[in-house]
Design a protein around this motif. Structure first.
Motif, PDB file in Angstrom:
ATOM      1  N   VAL A 103       0.844  -1.205   0.000  1.00  0.00           N
ATOM      2  CA  VAL A 103       0.000   0.000   0.000  1.00  0.00           C
ATOM      3  C   VAL A 103       0.875   1.250   0.000  1.00  0.00           C
ATOM      4  N   ASP A 104       1.932   1.236   0.806  1.00  0.00           N
ATOM      5  CA  ASP A 104       2.837   2.380   0.856  1.00  0.00           C
ATOM      6  C   ASP A 104       3.544   2.584  -0.479  1.00  0.00           C
ATOM      7  N   ASP A 105       4.068   1.505  -1.052  1.00  0.00           N
ATOM      8  CA  ASP A 105       4.815   1.601  -2.313  1.00  0.00           C
ATOM      9  C   ASP A 105       3.912   1.954  -3.492  1.00  0.00           C
ATOM     10  N   ALA A 106       2.786   1.277  -3.610  1.00  0.00           N
ATOM     11  CA  ALA A 106       1.935   1.433  -4.794  1.00  0.00           C
ATOM     12  C   ALA A 106       1.024   2.653  -4.735  1.00  0.00           C
ATOM     13  N   TYR A 107       0.626   3.046  -3.521  1.00  0.00           N
ATOM     14  CA  TYR A 107      -0.380   4.098  -3.414  1.00  0.00           C
ATOM     15  C   TYR A 107       0.062   5.299  -2.590  1.00  0.00           C
ATOM     16  N   GLY A 108       1.252   5.220  -2.000  1.00  0.00           N
ATOM     17  CA  GLY A 108       1.756   6.341  -1.218  1.00  0.00           C
ATOM     18  C   GLY A 108       0.933   6.614   0.025  1.00  0.00           C
ATOM     19  N   VAL A 109       0.310   5.571   0.566  1.00  0.00           N
ATOM     20  CA  VAL A 109      -0.534   5.706   1.748  1.00  0.00           C
ATOM     21  C   VAL A 109       0.076   4.864   2.866  1.00  0.00           C
ATOM     22  N   THR A 110       0.210   5.466   4.033  1.00  0.00           N
ATOM     23  CA  THR A 110       0.748   4.759   5.186  1.00  0.00           C
ATOM     24  C   THR A 110      -0.390   4.196   6.021  1.00  0.00           C
ATOM     25  N   ILE A 111      -0.376   2.877   6.186  1.00  0.00           N
ATOM     26  CA  ILE A 111      -1.340   2.214   7.062  1.00  0.00           C
ATOM     27  C   ILE A 111      -0.563   1.377   8.061  1.00  0.00           C
ATOM     28  N   ASN A 112      -1.247   0.913   9.103  1.00  0.00           N
ATOM     29  CA  ASN A 112      -0.583   0.088  10.108  1.00  0.00           C
ATOM     30  C   ASN A 112      -1.409  -1.167  10.380  1.00  0.00           C
ATOM     31  N   ASN A 113      -0.910  -2.008  11.275  1.00  0.00           N
ATOM     32  CA  ASN A 113      -1.599  -3.256  11.585  1.00  0.00           C
ATOM     33  C   ASN A 113      -3.004  -3.021  12.136  1.00  0.00           C
ATOM     34  N   LYS A 114      -3.185  -1.962  12.896  1.00  0.00           N
ATOM     35  CA  LYS A 114      -4.508  -1.647  13.440  1.00  0.00           C
ATOM     36  C   LYS A 114      -5.485  -1.368  12.299  1.00  0.00           C
ATOM     37  N   ASP A 115      -5.035  -0.647  11.290  1.00  0.00           N
ATOM     38  CA  ASP A 115      -5.882  -0.368  10.124  1.00  0.00           C
ATOM     39  C   ASP A 115      -6.275  -1.666   9.426  1.00  0.00           C
ATOM     40  N   VAL A 116      -5.299  -2.552   9.239  1.00  0.00           N
ATOM     41  CA  VAL A 116      -5.561  -3.820   8.552  1.00  0.00           C
ATOM     42  C   VAL A 116      -6.526  -4.662   9.369  1.00  0.00           C
ATOM     43  N   ARG A 117      -6.325  -4.726  10.681  1.00  0.00           N
ATOM     44  CA  ARG A 117      -7.210  -5.520  11.539  1.00  0.00           C
ATOM     45  C   ARG A 117      -8.643  -5.002  11.525  1.00  0.00           C
ATOM     46  N   ALA A 118      -8.830  -3.720  11.262  1.00  0.00           N
ATOM     47  CA  ALA A 118     -10.172  -3.137  11.237  1.00  0.00           C
ATOM     48  C   ALA A 118     -10.948  -3.507   9.977  1.00  0.00           C
ATOM     49  N   CYS A 119     -10.285  -4.097   9.009  1.00  0.00           N
ATOM     50  CA  CYS A 119     -10.917  -4.463   7.737  1.00  0.00           C
ATOM     51  C   CYS A 119     -11.203  -5.960   7.704  1.00  0.00           C
ATOM     52  N   ASP A 120     -12.282  -6.313   7.003  1.00  0.00           N
ATOM     53  CA  ASP A 120     -12.621  -7.725   6.838  1.00  0.00           C
ATOM     54  C   ASP A 120     -12.409  -8.197   5.407  1.00  0.00           C
ATOM     55  N   THR A 121     -12.879  -7.400   4.451  1.00  0.00           N
ATOM     56  CA  THR A 121     -12.773  -7.788   3.046  1.00  0.00           C
ATOM     57  C   THR A 121     -11.747  -6.914   2.337  1.00  0.00           C
ATOM     58  N   LEU A 122     -11.365  -7.340   1.149  1.00  0.00           N
ATOM     59  CA  LEU A 122     -10.460  -6.511   0.347  1.00  0.00           C
ATOM     60  C   LEU A 122     -11.115  -5.177   0.009  1.00  0.00           C
ATOM     61  N   GLU A 123     -12.418  -5.174  -0.160  1.00  0.00           N
ATOM     62  CA  GLU A 123     -13.121  -3.914  -0.422  1.00  0.00           C
ATOM     63  C   GLU A 123     -13.005  -2.979   0.774  1.00  0.00           C
ATOM     64  N   ASP A 124     -13.130  -3.516   1.991  1.00  0.00           N
ATOM     65  CA  ASP A 124     -12.948  -2.700   3.198  1.00  0.00           C
ATOM     66  C   ASP A 124     -11.546  -2.094   3.220  1.00  0.00           C
ATOM     67  N   LEU A 125     -10.560  -2.912   2.897  1.00  0.00           N
ATOM     68  CA  LEU A 125      -9.173  -2.454   2.884  1.00  0.00           C
ATOM     69  C   LEU A 125      -8.978  -1.374   1.820  1.00  0.00           C
ATOM     70  N   ASN A 172     -11.277   0.641   0.559  1.00  0.00           N
ATOM     71  CA  ASN A 172     -11.968   1.859   0.975  1.00  0.00           C
ATOM     72  C   ASN A 172     -11.194   2.609   2.058  1.00  0.00           C
ATOM     73  N   MET A 173     -10.561   1.868   2.954  1.00  0.00           N
ATOM     74  CA  MET A 173      -9.765   2.499   3.993  1.00  0.00           C
ATOM     75  C   MET A 173      -8.559   3.210   3.379  1.00  0.00           C
ATOM     76  N   VAL A 174      -7.893   2.547   2.439  1.00  0.00           N
ATOM     77  CA  VAL A 174      -6.745   3.165   1.770  1.00  0.00           C
ATOM     78  C   VAL A 174      -7.190   4.417   1.018  1.00  0.00           C
TER      79      VAL A 174
END
Length: 76
Positions: free
Chosen positions: A46-68, A70-72
Motif C-alpha cells: 500500500v505504501d509503495d503502490a499508493y503512497g498511503v501509510t497504514i498500520n496493523n490496526k488499520d488492517v485488523r479493522a478491515c474484513d474484506t479486500l473492499e474494506d481495505l 476503501n480504507m486506503v
C-alpha cells in the motif's frame, strides 16, 4: 484507482498462486496464506503502490479486500 487493480496488487504482493476466487468481497484474513508477514507485506504494498501509510490496526479493522481498499482510499 479501481478496486480490481487493488485486488491484483494484493494477489501479486502475496504471490498467491490460486487466486481465481479472490475478489473485492474476499475475507483476506481467512486466506490460508494470511499471517503477520502477509500483513506487513500488504502494508508495504500500500505504501509503495499508493503512497498511503497504514498500520496493523488499520488492517485488523478491515474484513474484506473492499474494506481495505476503501480504507486506503479514505487516507489518500
Amino acid at each position: 484507482m479501481e478496486i480490481n487493480k487493488f485486488v491484483e496488487n494484493f494477489i501479486a504482493a502475496l504471490e498467491l498462486e490460486d487466486a481465481a476466487d479472490i475478489n473485492a468481497q474476499t475475507d483476506f484474513k481467512a486466506l490460508d496464506e494470511w499471517d503477520s508477514l502477509a500483513s506487513l507485506t500488504v502494508i508495504s504494498m500500500v505504501d509503495d503502490a499508493y503512497g498511503v501509510t497504514i498500520n496493523n490496526k488499520d488492517v485488523r479493522a478491515c474484513d474484506t479486500l473492499e474494506d481495505l481498499f476503501n480504507m486506503v482510499m479514505g487516507k489518500k
